[in-house]
Design a protein around this motif. Structure first.
Motif, PDB file in Angstrom:
ATOM      1  N   ARG A   6       0.824  -1.209   0.000  1.00 20.26           N
ATOM      2  CA  ARG A   6       0.000   0.000   0.000  1.00 20.26           C
ATOM      3  C   ARG A   6       0.862   1.264   0.000  1.00 20.26           C
ATOM      4  NH1 ARG A   6      -5.403  -0.815   0.818  1.00 20.26           N
ATOM      5  NH2 ARG A   6      -5.993  -2.876   1.571  1.00 20.26           N
ATOM      6  N   ASN A   7       0.313   2.348  -0.567  1.00 11.44           N
ATOM      7  CA  ASN A   7       0.915   3.680  -0.504  1.00 11.44           C
ATOM      8  C   ASN A   7       0.684   4.259   0.880  1.00 11.44           C
ATOM      9  OD1 ASN A   7       1.728   3.811  -3.193  1.00 11.44           O
ATOM     10  ND2 ASN A   7      -0.294   4.501  -3.858  1.00 11.44           N
ATOM     11  N   SER A   8       1.267   5.412   1.130  1.00 17.53           N
ATOM     12  CA  SER A   8       1.063   6.095   2.413  1.00 17.53           C
ATOM     13  C   SER A   8      -0.392   6.521   2.614  1.00 17.53           C
ATOM     14  CB  SER A   8       1.984   7.308   2.523  1.00 17.53           C
ATOM     15  OG  SER A   8       1.731   8.199   1.457  1.00 17.53           O
ATOM     16  N   ASP A   9      -1.131   6.676   1.504  1.00 12.85           N
ATOM     17  CA  ASP A   9      -2.552   7.039   1.618  1.00 12.85           C
ATOM     18  C   ASP A   9      -3.453   5.815   1.795  1.00 12.85           C
ATOM     19  OD1 ASP A   9      -2.587   5.914  -0.912  1.00 12.85           O
ATOM     20  OD2 ASP A   9      -3.402   7.685  -1.909  1.00 12.85           O
ATOM     21  N   GLY A  10      -2.856   4.622   1.819  1.00  8.69           N
ATOM     22  CA  GLY A  10      -3.625   3.397   2.042  1.00  8.69           C
ATOM     23  C   GLY A  10      -4.098   2.703   0.786  1.00  8.69           C
ATOM     24  N   SER A  11      -3.867   3.300  -0.361  1.00  6.94           N
ATOM     25  CA  SER A  11      -4.287   2.652  -1.607  1.00  6.94           C
ATOM     26  C   SER A  11      -3.237   1.639  -2.051  1.00  6.94           C
ATOM     27  CB  SER A  11      -4.515   3.699  -2.701  1.00  6.94           C
ATOM     28  OG  SER A  11      -3.305   4.351  -3.004  1.00  6.94           O
ATOM     29  N   ILE A  12      -3.664   0.690  -2.874  1.00  2.81           N
ATOM     30  CA  ILE A  12      -2.752  -0.350  -3.366  1.00  2.81           C
ATOM     31  C   ILE A  12      -1.771   0.273  -4.340  1.00  2.81           C
ATOM     32  CG2 ILE A  12      -2.602  -2.502  -4.672  1.00  2.81           C
ATOM     33  CD1 ILE A  12      -5.438  -3.173  -3.684  1.00  2.81           C
ATOM     34  N   SER A  13      -0.486  -0.009  -4.104  1.00  7.38           N
ATOM     35  CA  SER A  13       0.531   0.529  -5.008  1.00  7.38           C
ATOM     36  C   SER A  13       1.136  -0.557  -5.894  1.00  7.38           C
ATOM     37  CB  SER A  13       1.641   1.228  -4.222  1.00  7.38           C
ATOM     38  OG  SER A  13       2.311   0.306  -3.389  1.00  7.38           O
TER      39      SER A  13
END
Length: 112
Positions: A6-13
């Protein structure tokens, strides 16, 4: 089994089909967040894998639905096409060999 980072914003990276140092979080192949990620990134192989996992889930749901309809006497097992009967019986045998429980939904006087 898909694993995500996940990214720092919580989305899948990013996504991996195996657990590793960067992809530690398991996610269901049918999870909407994963489907959105795959659609956005257009990763064909991963999309195919997610679809195959979803197919397995739907196959089990269909099998359970047939079992429920038979147990409620809404349909008779013998009303199903012979090929379907054989596939269901084959899966029942496989499942019972794993769980050592025979869940026979045929009525005693009903035969193939």
């Amino acid at each position: 089994m898909p694993y995500i980072k996940r990214n720092s914003d919580g989305s899948i990276s990013s996504l991996s089909l195996s657990l590793n140092d960067e992809h530690l979080e398991h996610i269901a192949a049918t999870d909407y967040e994963l489907i959105d990620f795959l659609s956005f990134n257009n990763e064909t192989e991963l999309s195919k894998h997610a679809l195959a996992e979803s197919d397995k889930d739907i196959a089990r749901v269909t099998e359970d639905l047939i079992h429920l309809l038979i147990s409620k006497n809404i349909i008779l097992f013998t009303e199903l096409p012979p090929a379907v009967q054989q596939k269901i019986l084959g899966r029942e045998k496989l499942r019972s060999s794993i769980t050592d429980v025979i869940d026979n939904f045929l009525i005693d006087d009903e035969s193939l």
